[in-house]
Motif scaffolding. Sequence first.
Motif, PDB file in Angstrom:
ATOM      1  N   PRO A   1      -6.231   5.281   9.883  1.00 24.76           N
ATOM      2  CA  PRO A   1      -6.497   5.307   8.432  1.00 24.76           C
ATOM      3  C   PRO A   1      -6.737   3.913   7.859  1.00 24.76           C
ATOM      4  O   PRO A   1      -7.557   3.739   6.980  1.00 24.76           O
ATOM      5  N   ARG A   2      -6.034   2.900   8.372  1.00 24.26           N
ATOM      6  CA  ARG A   2      -6.207   1.558   7.823  1.00 24.26           C
ATOM      7  C   ARG A   2      -7.636   1.062   8.049  1.00 24.26           C
ATOM      8  O   ARG A   2      -8.246   0.451   7.188  1.00 24.26           O
ATOM      9  N   LYS A   3      -8.174   1.373   9.238  1.00 27.76           N
ATOM     10  CA  LYS A   3      -9.539   0.945   9.547  1.00 27.76           C
ATOM     11  C   LYS A   3     -10.538   1.627   8.626  1.00 27.76           C
ATOM     12  O   LYS A   3     -11.486   1.003   8.133  1.00 27.76           O
ATOM     13  N   LEU A   4     -10.336   2.916   8.369  1.00 31.27           N
ATOM     14  CA  LEU A   4     -11.212   3.632   7.447  1.00 31.27           C
ATOM     15  C   LEU A   4     -11.089   3.079   6.034  1.00 31.27           C
ATOM     16  O   LEU A   4     -12.074   2.941   5.313  1.00 31.27           O
ATOM     17  N   TYR A   5      -9.862   2.761   5.629  1.00 27.74           N
ATOM     18  CA  TYR A   5      -9.612   2.240   4.286  1.00 27.74           C
ATOM     19  C   TYR A   5     -10.390   0.958   4.050  1.00 27.74           C
ATOM     20  O   TYR A   5     -10.902   0.703   2.950  1.00 27.74           O
ATOM     21  N   ARG A   6     -10.511   0.145   5.091  1.00 28.21           N
ATOM     22  CA  ARG A   6     -11.150  -1.155   4.935  1.00 28.21           C
ATOM     23  C   ARG A   6     -12.668  -1.050   4.823  1.00 28.21           C
ATOM     24  O   ARG A   6     -13.329  -2.007   4.459  1.00 28.21           O
ATOM     25  N   ARG A   7     -13.219   0.106   5.151  1.00 27.73           N
ATOM     26  CA  ARG A   7     -14.647   0.293   4.973  1.00 27.73           C
ATOM     27  C   ARG A   7     -14.962   0.552   3.500  1.00 27.73           C
ATOM     28  O   ARG A   7     -14.167   1.139   2.779  1.00 27.73           O
ATOM     29  N   ARG A   8     -16.124   0.124   3.076  1.00 28.72           N
ATOM     30  CA  ARG A   8     -16.564   0.457   1.737  1.00 28.72           C
ATOM     31  C   ARG A   8     -16.923   1.937   1.699  1.00 28.72           C
ATOM     32  O   ARG A   8     -17.359   2.505   2.703  1.00 28.72           O
ATOM     33  N   PRO A   9     -16.759   2.592   0.543  1.00 27.67           N
ATOM     34  CA  PRO A   9     -16.975   4.044   0.477  1.00 27.67           C
ATOM     35  C   PRO A   9     -18.294   4.509   1.087  1.00 27.67           C
ATOM     36  O   PRO A   9     -18.340   5.533   1.758  1.00 27.67           O
ATOM     37  N   ALA A  10     -19.373   3.754   0.857  1.00 28.48           N
ATOM     38  CA  ALA A  10     -20.676   4.177   1.368  1.00 28.48           C
ATOM     39  C   ALA A  10     -20.760   4.091   2.895  1.00 28.48           C
ATOM     40  O   ALA A  10     -21.640   4.692   3.505  1.00 28.48           O
ATOM     41  N   GLU A  11     -19.859   3.325   3.510  1.00 25.82           N
ATOM     42  CA  GLU A  11     -19.909   3.127   4.958  1.00 25.82           C
ATOM     43  C   GLU A  11     -19.019   4.102   5.712  1.00 25.82           C
ATOM     44  O   GLU A  11     -19.046   4.144   6.933  1.00 25.82           O
ATOM     45  N   ARG A  12     -18.203   4.888   4.986  1.00 28.14           N
ATOM     46  CA  ARG A  12     -17.237   5.749   5.651  1.00 28.14           C
ATOM     47  C   ARG A  12     -17.899   6.999   6.224  1.00 28.14           C
ATOM     48  O   ARG A  12     -18.719   7.640   5.570  1.00 28.14           O
ATOM     49  N   LEU A  13     -17.517   7.344   7.414  1.00 28.67           N
ATOM     50  CA  LEU A  13     -17.973   8.583   8.016  1.00 28.67           C
ATOM     51  C   LEU A  13     -17.118   9.736   7.500  1.00 28.67           C
ATOM     52  O   LEU A  13     -15.995   9.547   7.045  1.00 28.67           O
ATOM     53  N   GLU A  14     -17.661  10.944   7.587  1.00 29.26           N
ATOM     54  CA  GLU A  14     -16.882  12.094   7.186  1.00 29.26           C
ATOM     55  C   GLU A  14     -15.729  12.307   8.158  1.00 29.26           C
ATOM     56  O   GLU A  14     -15.857  12.089   9.360  1.00 29.26           O
ATOM     57  N   TRP A  15     -14.606  12.726   7.626  1.00 28.33           N
ATOM     58  CA  TRP A  15     -13.429  12.986   8.449  1.00 28.33           C
ATOM     59  C   TRP A  15     -13.670  14.257   9.257  1.00 28.33           C
ATOM     60  O   TRP A  15     -13.978  15.302   8.693  1.00 28.33           O
ATOM     61  N   GLN A  22     -16.056  12.953   2.455  1.00 28.30           N
ATOM     62  CA  GLN A  22     -15.483  11.661   2.775  1.00 28.30           C
ATOM     63  C   GLN A  22     -14.135  11.488   2.075  1.00 28.30           C
ATOM     64  O   GLN A  22     -13.951  11.921   0.944  1.00 28.30           O
ATOM     65  N   LEU A  23     -13.217  10.804   2.776  1.00 29.19           N
ATOM     66  CA  LEU A  23     -11.925  10.526   2.182  1.00 29.19           C
ATOM     67  C   LEU A  23     -12.054   9.449   1.115  1.00 29.19           C
ATOM     68  O   LEU A  23     -12.795   8.482   1.274  1.00 29.19           O
ATOM     69  N   SER A  24     -11.319   9.601   0.042  1.00 31.79           N
ATOM     70  CA  SER A  24     -11.317   8.601  -1.016  1.00 31.79           C
ATOM     71  C   SER A  24     -10.413   7.437  -0.630  1.00 31.79           C
ATOM     72  O   SER A  24      -9.605   7.536   0.290  1.00 31.79           O
ATOM     73  N   THR A  25     -10.549   6.344  -1.358  1.00 27.79           N
ATOM     74  CA  THR A  25      -9.666   5.199  -1.147  1.00 27.79           C
ATOM     75  C   THR A  25      -8.214   5.592  -1.362  1.00 27.79           C
ATOM     76  O   THR A  25      -7.331   5.226  -0.582  1.00 27.79           O
ATOM     77  N   ARG A  26      -7.952   6.362  -2.407  1.00 22.32           N
ATOM     78  CA  ARG A  26      -6.588   6.815  -2.674  1.00 22.32           C
ATOM     79  C   ARG A  26      -6.083   7.706  -1.537  1.00 22.32           C
ATOM     80  O   ARG A  26      -4.944   7.584  -1.095  1.00 22.32           O
ATOM     81  N   GLY A  27      -6.945   8.592  -1.044  1.00 18.98           N
ATOM     82  CA  GLY A  27      -6.538   9.474   0.037  1.00 18.98           C
ATOM     83  C   GLY A  27      -6.199   8.720   1.310  1.00 18.98           C
ATOM     84  O   GLY A  27      -5.235   9.050   2.013  1.00 18.98           O
ATOM     85  N   LEU A  28      -6.981   7.693   1.603  1.00 14.14           N
ATOM     86  CA  LEU A  28      -6.713   6.894   2.794  1.00 14.14           C
ATOM     87  C   LEU A  28      -5.405   6.124   2.662  1.00 14.14           C
ATOM     88  O   LEU A  28      -4.624   6.023   3.606  1.00 14.14           O
ATOM     89  N   LEU A  29      -5.167   5.569   1.467  1.00 16.33           N
ATOM     90  CA  LEU A  29      -3.913   4.841   1.260  1.00 16.33           C
ATOM     91  C   LEU A  29      -2.720   5.781   1.382  1.00 16.33           C
ATOM     92  O   LEU A  29      -1.697   5.435   1.985  1.00 16.33           O
ATOM     93  N   GLU A  30      -2.850   6.972   0.839  1.00 16.36           N
ATOM     94  CA  GLU A  30      -1.772   7.948   0.946  1.00 16.36           C
ATOM     95  C   GLU A  30      -1.539   8.350   2.396  1.00 16.36           C
ATOM     96  O   GLU A  30      -0.393   8.598   2.803  1.00 16.36           O
ATOM     97  N   ALA A  31      -2.613   8.396   3.199  1.00 12.44           N
ATOM     98  CA  ALA A  31      -2.459   8.722   4.621  1.00 12.44           C
ATOM     99  C   ALA A  31      -1.647   7.654   5.342  1.00 12.44           C
ATOM    100  O   ALA A  31      -0.773   7.955   6.166  1.00 12.44           O
ATOM    101  N   LYS A  58       1.066  -3.647  -1.099  1.00 12.22           N
ATOM    102  CA  LYS A  58       0.030  -4.583  -1.536  1.00 12.22           C
ATOM    103  C   LYS A  58      -1.193  -3.850  -2.070  1.00 12.22           C
ATOM    104  O   LYS A  58      -1.748  -4.202  -3.111  1.00 12.22           O
ATOM    105  N   GLU A  59      -1.611  -2.807  -1.364  1.00 14.37           N
ATOM    106  CA  GLU A  59      -2.820  -2.086  -1.757  1.00 14.37           C
ATOM    107  C   GLU A  59      -2.602  -1.158  -2.952  1.00 14.37           C
ATOM    108  O   GLU A  59      -3.539  -0.550  -3.451  1.00 14.37           O
ATOM    109  N   ARG A 250      -9.570  -4.399  -2.878  1.00 13.07           N
ATOM    110  CA  ARG A 250      -9.191  -3.743  -1.642  1.00 13.07           C
ATOM    111  C   ARG A 250      -9.221  -4.699  -0.468  1.00 13.07           C
ATOM    112  O   ARG A 250     -10.024  -5.622  -0.404  1.00 13.07           O
ATOM    113  N   ASP A 251      -8.334  -4.443   0.488  1.00 12.71           N
ATOM    114  CA  ASP A 251      -8.304  -5.176   1.745  1.00 12.71           C
ATOM    115  C   ASP A 251      -9.477  -4.719   2.598  1.00 12.71           C
ATOM    116  O   ASP A 251      -9.576  -3.556   2.963  1.00 12.71           O
TER     117      ASP A 251
END
Length: 310
Positions: A1-15, A22-31, A58-59, A250-251
């Motif tokens: 999840p941390r690796k996915l979080y660090r991607r910009r939303p447009a670069e994220r692959l579908e889970w 695509q997972l949201s930034t909030r969803g990834l942080l919660e994961a 921090k995030e 974001r990190d």
Amino acid sequence: PRKLYRRRPAERLEWPGELPKQLSTRGLLEAVEVFAGEQRECAPDSPVGLWNAAWVAKEAVPVRKVLGLAAAADMHELLVRCYTLADETGDDFLRAEARIEAAMALVEGAGGLVGYRVDGGPGQVRRDMRSSQPAAGPTQQLQVMGASAAIRQGVGRNEARRLAGGVHPAFLEAGEMLLVEWWEVRRLWNDAMVPYDALARWKHEHNVYGESTGWDIVDSFLHMTLVEQRLAPGQYAVSPSNKAGFQPRRDHGHGNERECANCGLDANEVTLQCCARCKLVWYCSADCQREDWKHGGHKTVCKKVSRTTR
């Protein structure tokens, strides 16, 4: 999840699997937060869960709108527990990593030391800035400092006013400046180098540098205080940003720590140039530099640093 979080939303692959979008930034942080909680529950003798929980703290600034100084204080508290447990278990990676990250949190103001002027001269106060602290209540733990009783009383009256007005300890008012006990930052750095050197004997030290979001921040801060300013023990340093702890950015992983001090664009997105006067912060444009100078607090910090380095 941390690796996915660090991607910009447009670069994220579908889970893959049950989530069709695509997972949201909030969803990834919660994961990551759930994962850290499971680690702490299932392996209480391991410091890894505390390390991941500190990253979540921090995030929380860009995602959950937590005050930046509160996030720095929360992160520091978790990292102290992390490296203490790592010392007990002999985990050299987290003995080094957690100390470097804790030092970064201190640079960003986690120590809670704030300076400002009252009638009679400059005073200081140490506030408990953790997010768990209430904005108002019957009492708060404060350490008031000043060269005279009149100054200490003035600081005390100001803190009582803040408490009565419901101002959270992590909120900086106009005229307040973050102060950093640089010797504590140096102590953490030096202590981190012992396990770092132990890892270097097995050629694993790059893992510490690669995972750290604070290495360059702490290294630059210590160079400023020890080499350029040559501060003496007991002489406070000024937090480089003076913008109330972690900023809502974001990190994006190691290597992107250098960013515009005003808008947050990082070195992968734009060409940055440092402030020619203090050489501590970077900007993507002259407009951002002017905005930070007028309204972001850099004018006060830059002049103070420039005076001490002449």
